[in-house]
Design a protein around this motif. Structure first.
Motif, mmCIF file in Angstrom:
data_model
loop_
_atom_site.group_PDB
_atom_site.id
_atom_site.type_symbol
_atom_site.label_atom_id
_atom_site.label_comp_id
_atom_site.label_asym_id
_atom_site.label_seq_id
_atom_site.Cartn_x
_atom_site.Cartn_y
_atom_site.Cartn_z
ATOM 1 N N ILE A 5 12.599 12.020 -12.254
ATOM 2 C CA ILE A 5 12.213 11.481 -10.946
ATOM 3 C C ILE A 5 13.395 10.720 -10.368
ATOM 4 C CG2 ILE A 5 10.644 9.930 -9.719
ATOM 5 C CD1 ILE A 5 8.613 10.479 -11.951
ATOM 6 N N LEU A 6 13.652 10.955 -9.086
ATOM 7 C CA LEU A 6 14.701 10.249 -8.349
ATOM 8 C C LEU A 6 14.023 9.264 -7.398
ATOM 9 C CD1 LEU A 6 17.804 10.224 -7.998
ATOM 10 C CD2 LEU A 6 17.460 11.766 -6.046
ATOM 11 N N GLN A 7 14.394 7.975 -7.528
ATOM 12 C CA GLN A 7 13.745 6.930 -6.741
ATOM 13 C C GLN A 7 14.753 6.203 -5.856
ATOM 14 O OE1 GLN A 7 12.544 2.804 -8.069
ATOM 15 N NE2 GLN A 7 10.540 3.820 -8.231
ATOM 16 N N PRO A 8 14.746 6.445 -4.529
ATOM 17 C CA PRO A 8 15.499 5.582 -3.605
ATOM 18 C C PRO A 8 14.693 4.320 -3.320
ATOM 19 C CG PRO A 8 14.514 7.408 -2.417
ATOM 20 C CD PRO A 8 14.186 7.633 -3.854
ATOM 21 N N ARG A 9 15.401 3.204 -3.135
ATOM 22 C CA ARG A 9 14.742 1.914 -2.967
ATOM 23 C C ARG A 9 15.491 1.097 -1.914
ATOM 24 N NH1 ARG A 9 11.500 -1.388 -6.285
ATOM 25 N NH2 ARG A 9 11.759 -3.605 -5.911
ATOM 26 N N LEU A 10 14.721 0.408 -1.041
ATOM 27 C CA LEU A 10 15.290 -0.409 0.023
ATOM 28 C C LEU A 10 14.563 -1.740 0.079
ATOM 29 C CD1 LEU A 10 17.123 -0.756 2.569
ATOM 30 C CD2 LEU A 10 15.241 0.257 3.879
ATOM 31 N N GLU A 11 15.355 -2.845 0.209
ATOM 32 C CA GLU A 11 14.782 -4.179 0.362
ATOM 33 C C GLU A 11 15.561 -4.928 1.431
ATOM 34 O OE1 GLU A 11 14.261 -8.331 -2.161
ATOM 35 O OE2 GLU A 11 14.104 -6.396 -3.243
ATOM 36 N N VAL A 12 14.832 -5.605 2.329
ATOM 37 C CA VAL A 12 15.418 -6.376 3.420
ATOM 38 C C VAL A 12 14.798 -7.771 3.400
ATOM 39 C CG1 VAL A 12 15.734 -6.573 5.908
ATOM 40 C CG2 VAL A 12 15.799 -4.315 4.816
ATOM 41 N N ASN A 13 15.641 -8.820 3.493
ATOM 42 C CA ASN A 13 15.183 -10.205 3.537
ATOM 43 C C ASN A 13 15.648 -10.856 4.831
ATOM 44 O OD1 ASN A 13 13.936 -10.965 0.741
ATOM 45 N ND2 ASN A 13 15.766 -9.753 0.271
ATOM 46 N N LEU A 14 14.779 -11.727 5.372
ATOM 47 C CA LEU A 14 15.062 -12.402 6.637
ATOM 48 C C LEU A 14 14.715 -13.880 6.523
ATOM 49 C CD1 LEU A 14 13.251 -9.540 7.403
ATOM 50 C CD2 LEU A 14 14.582 -9.925 9.473
ATOM 51 N N SER A 15 15.305 -14.674 7.432
ATOM 52 C CA SER A 15 15.022 -16.099 7.485
ATOM 53 C C SER A 15 14.970 -16.533 8.947
ATOM 54 C CB SER A 15 16.089 -16.896 6.733
ATOM 55 O OG SER A 15 15.871 -18.287 6.871
ATOM 56 N N ALA A 16 14.039 -17.420 9.240
ATOM 57 C CA ALA A 16 13.910 -17.907 10.615
ATOM 58 C C ALA A 16 14.836 -19.077 10.909
ATOM 59 C CB ALA A 16 12.462 -18.310 10.881
ATOM 60 N N GLN A 17 15.495 -19.661 9.887
ATOM 61 C CA GLN A 17 16.362 -20.813 10.091
ATOM 62 C C GLN A 17 17.400 -20.867 8.971
ATOM 63 O OE1 GLN A 17 12.813 -21.400 9.368
ATOM 64 N NE2 GLN A 17 13.630 -20.906 7.351
ATOM 65 N N ASP A 18 18.385 -21.717 9.166
ATOM 66 C CA ASP A 18 19.388 -21.945 8.119
ATOM 67 C C ASP A 18 18.804 -22.829 7.032
ATOM 68 O OD1 ASP A 18 21.316 -20.431 9.386
ATOM 69 O OD2 ASP A 18 22.096 -22.147 10.528
ATOM 70 N N MET A 19 19.125 -22.483 5.774
ATOM 71 C CA MET A 19 18.692 -23.261 4.617
ATOM 72 C C MET A 19 19.926 -23.467 3.730
ATOM 73 S SD MET A 19 15.112 -21.194 3.896
ATOM 74 C CE MET A 19 14.660 -22.208 2.498
ATOM 75 N N PRO A 20 20.762 -24.434 4.064
ATOM 76 C CA PRO A 20 22.028 -24.609 3.319
ATOM 77 C C PRO A 20 21.814 -24.881 1.839
ATOM 78 C CG PRO A 20 22.062 -25.846 5.384
ATOM 79 C CD PRO A 20 20.656 -25.377 5.185
ATOM 80 N N SER A 21 20.762 -25.618 1.510
ATOM 81 C CA SER A 21 20.542 -25.918 0.094
ATOM 82 C C SER A 21 20.203 -24.669 -0.709
ATOM 83 C CB SER A 21 19.422 -26.954 -0.052
ATOM 84 O OG SER A 21 18.201 -26.450 0.500
ATOM 85 N N GLY B 150 0.813 -1.203 0.000
ATOM 86 C CA GLY B 150 0.000 0.000 0.000
ATOM 87 C C GLY B 150 0.843 1.248 0.000
ATOM 88 N N LEU B 151 0.148 2.344 0.185
ATOM 89 C CA LEU B 151 0.764 3.658 0.160
ATOM 90 C C LEU B 151 0.785 4.213 1.575
ATOM 91 C CD1 LEU B 151 1.902 5.851 -1.762
ATOM 92 C CD2 LEU B 151 -0.401 6.840 -1.813
ATOM 93 N N ALA B 152 1.998 4.348 2.137
ATOM 94 C CA ALA B 152 2.156 4.869 3.494
ATOM 95 C C ALA B 152 2.118 6.394 3.463
ATOM 96 C CB ALA B 152 3.476 4.379 4.087
ATOM 97 N N PRO B 153 1.979 7.031 4.632
ATOM 98 C CA PRO B 153 2.036 8.499 4.666
ATOM 99 C C PRO B 153 3.308 9.030 4.014
ATOM 100 C CG PRO B 153 1.236 7.662 6.757
ATOM 101 C CD PRO B 153 1.646 6.460 5.956
ATOM 102 N N TYR B 154 3.199 10.206 3.416
ATOM 103 C CA TYR B 154 4.278 10.861 2.680
ATOM 104 C C TYR B 154 4.616 10.117 1.388
ATOM 105 C CZ TYR B 154 4.755 13.267 7.134
ATOM 106 O OH TYR B 154 4.497 13.967 8.279
ATOM 107 N N GLN B 155 3.653 9.344 0.856
ATOM 108 C CA GLN B 155 3.759 8.736 -0.476
ATOM 109 C C GLN B 155 4.860 7.681 -0.576
ATOM 110 O OE1 GLN B 155 1.409 9.686 -2.853
ATOM 111 N NE2 GLN B 155 0.573 10.836 -1.128
ATOM 112 N N PHE B 156 5.091 6.918 0.471
ATOM 113 C CA PHE B 156 6.036 5.804 0.422
ATOM 114 C C PHE B 156 5.283 4.542 0.006
ATOM 115 C CE2 PHE B 156 8.411 8.673 3.138
ATOM 116 C CZ PHE B 156 9.723 8.459 2.757
ATOM 117 N N GLU B 157 5.769 3.890 -1.024
ATOM 118 C CA GLU B 157 5.218 2.606 -1.454
ATOM 119 C C GLU B 157 5.863 1.512 -0.610
ATOM 120 O OE1 GLU B 157 2.928 1.894 -3.653
ATOM 121 O OE2 GLU B 157 2.621 3.822 -4.683
#
Length: 366
Positions: free
Chosen positions: A287-303, A250-257
């Motif tokens: 237009i100047l677009q800053p972008r941020l992505e964060v990924n997480l894992s609850a356990q180790d997945m060696p494969s 969604g669209l957060a306040p101040y137009q953040f997607e």
């Protein structure tokens, strides 16, 4: 005898000197009636002239109520003591004309019904909301229902769709060229939609290193946010995995997607992702677009070469020029860094855990 005659003469003179207003003239001037002869008055001694009263300013003419008089009323009859209005409690005599006018006003006001603010306060329930349609009185009800349904559909109930690739770019990193895509499309109405997302990356000459597709049911929970549920399937890296997906966007306040999701595999693996970007307009087209992505894992997945905790962070800055809203080339920089056990897996595979690359691509939609 002389005294008796003098008394009779004095009484006669006194009776003749009474004012004319006290005499009965009701039968005067009647046809066929003879006027009685008036006895001659004896001259009386002249009385001294009374003192001249001070002038009194004239009073306004009284309202003419001749039209209110009953037939047969003598307009010329003098007013006697009995005819004068009785004094009020304040001591002043009541005006008969004012009393008459007040009675008429009271009768007129009483005859008019009380409406609006003149009504007394109450707690009566509100009138029922009308549920019928005026057109149904003249046209068949089923035809009118079909017409109303078509009108509501045209005014916002129709289905429509769009697709947009926010990233479709070439990356130059560590002297090696690669590619990346990130896009989303949906079809449906204002509330319920089918959403398809896809993203992946690879290297020229080596093929695709990671690719996924999500098929989601999206429902609007307010004017700015959608709740999404569905499945995600990873084609790369091998072995392939499928996840149940629960997310939002969604669209957060101040137009953040903003976009986030939690993924659960049949093997019990739990992953998480949170990403967002912001379009800062320099001009109407640049237009100047800053972008941020964060990924997480609850356990180790060696494969999958994924460690537990914070697996990787990506931060990008892209400047695009909109030829149209659906066609905009861009250039920028993109920084990626792996952390924890995921960084250890990258070092073991001969890769750098962090790198900065130059990107160039095109943002398009249809």
């Amino acid at each position: 005898m002389t005294r008796v005659a003098a008394l009779l003469a004095a009484g006669t003179a006194l009776a003749l000197s009474l004012p004319a207003s006290a005499q009965d003239h009701s039968m005067h001037d009647m046809p066929g009636m003879a006027k009685p002869k008036q006895p001659k008055r004896k001259p009386q001694a002249a009385k001294p002239a009374p003192a001249k009263p001070k002038p009194v300013p004239p009073k306004p003419a009284a309202e003419d109520h001749s039209g209110h008089m009953m037939p047969g009323t003598d307009m010329g009859a003098p007013t006697t003591a009995e005819d004068k209005p009785a004094p009020t409690e304040s001591g002043a005599a009541a005006d008969p004309h004012a009393m008459h006018s007040g009675m008429e006003m009271g009768q007129d006001a009483g005859a008019m019904p009380e409406t609006g603010t003149a009504l007394p306060a109450g707690d009566a329930p509100a009138p029922p909301v009308p549920t019928d349609y005026y057109g149904d009185r003249f046209f068949p009800a089923d035809e009118m229902a079909r017409t109303r349904h078509a009108g509501m559909k045209e005014m916002g109930g129709q289905s429509f769709g769009t697709a947009m690739f926010n990233l479709a770019e070439v990356q130059v990193r560590d002297g090696r060229e690669g590619f990346r895509w990130d896009g989303e499309g949906w079809f449906g109405g204002d509330i319920n939609r089918l959403t398809v997302k896809s993203e992946g990356e690879g290297r020229f000459g080596e093929g695709v290193e990671g690719a996924e597709v999500q098929a989601l049911y999206s429902r609007a929970i307010d004017p700015y946010w959608n709740l999404q549920v569905g499945v995600r399937h990873d084609f790369k890296p091998t072995p392939n995995r499928t996840y149940a997906t629960l997310g939002f966007e969604g669209l957060a306040p101040y137009q953040f997607e903003i976009e986030g999701a939690v993924f659960l595999s049949p093997q019990g693996d739990v992953l998480g992702r949170l990403e967002g970007y912001y379009d800062q307009r320099i001009t109407q087209r640049l237009i100047l677009q800053p972008r941020l992505e964060v990924n997480l894992s609850a356990q180790d997945m060696p494969s999958q070469r994924i460690g537990s905790g914070l697996t990787d962070v990506e931060l990008g800055l892209r400047a695009r020029y909109e030829i149209t809203r659906r066609l905009a080339p861009y250039v920028g920089l993109n920084w990626e860094a792996k952390s924890g056990r995921t960084a250890d897996y990258a070092r073991a595979d001969g890769e750098k855990p962090a790198s900065l690359g130059f990107v160039a691509g095109i943002r398009f939609g249809f």
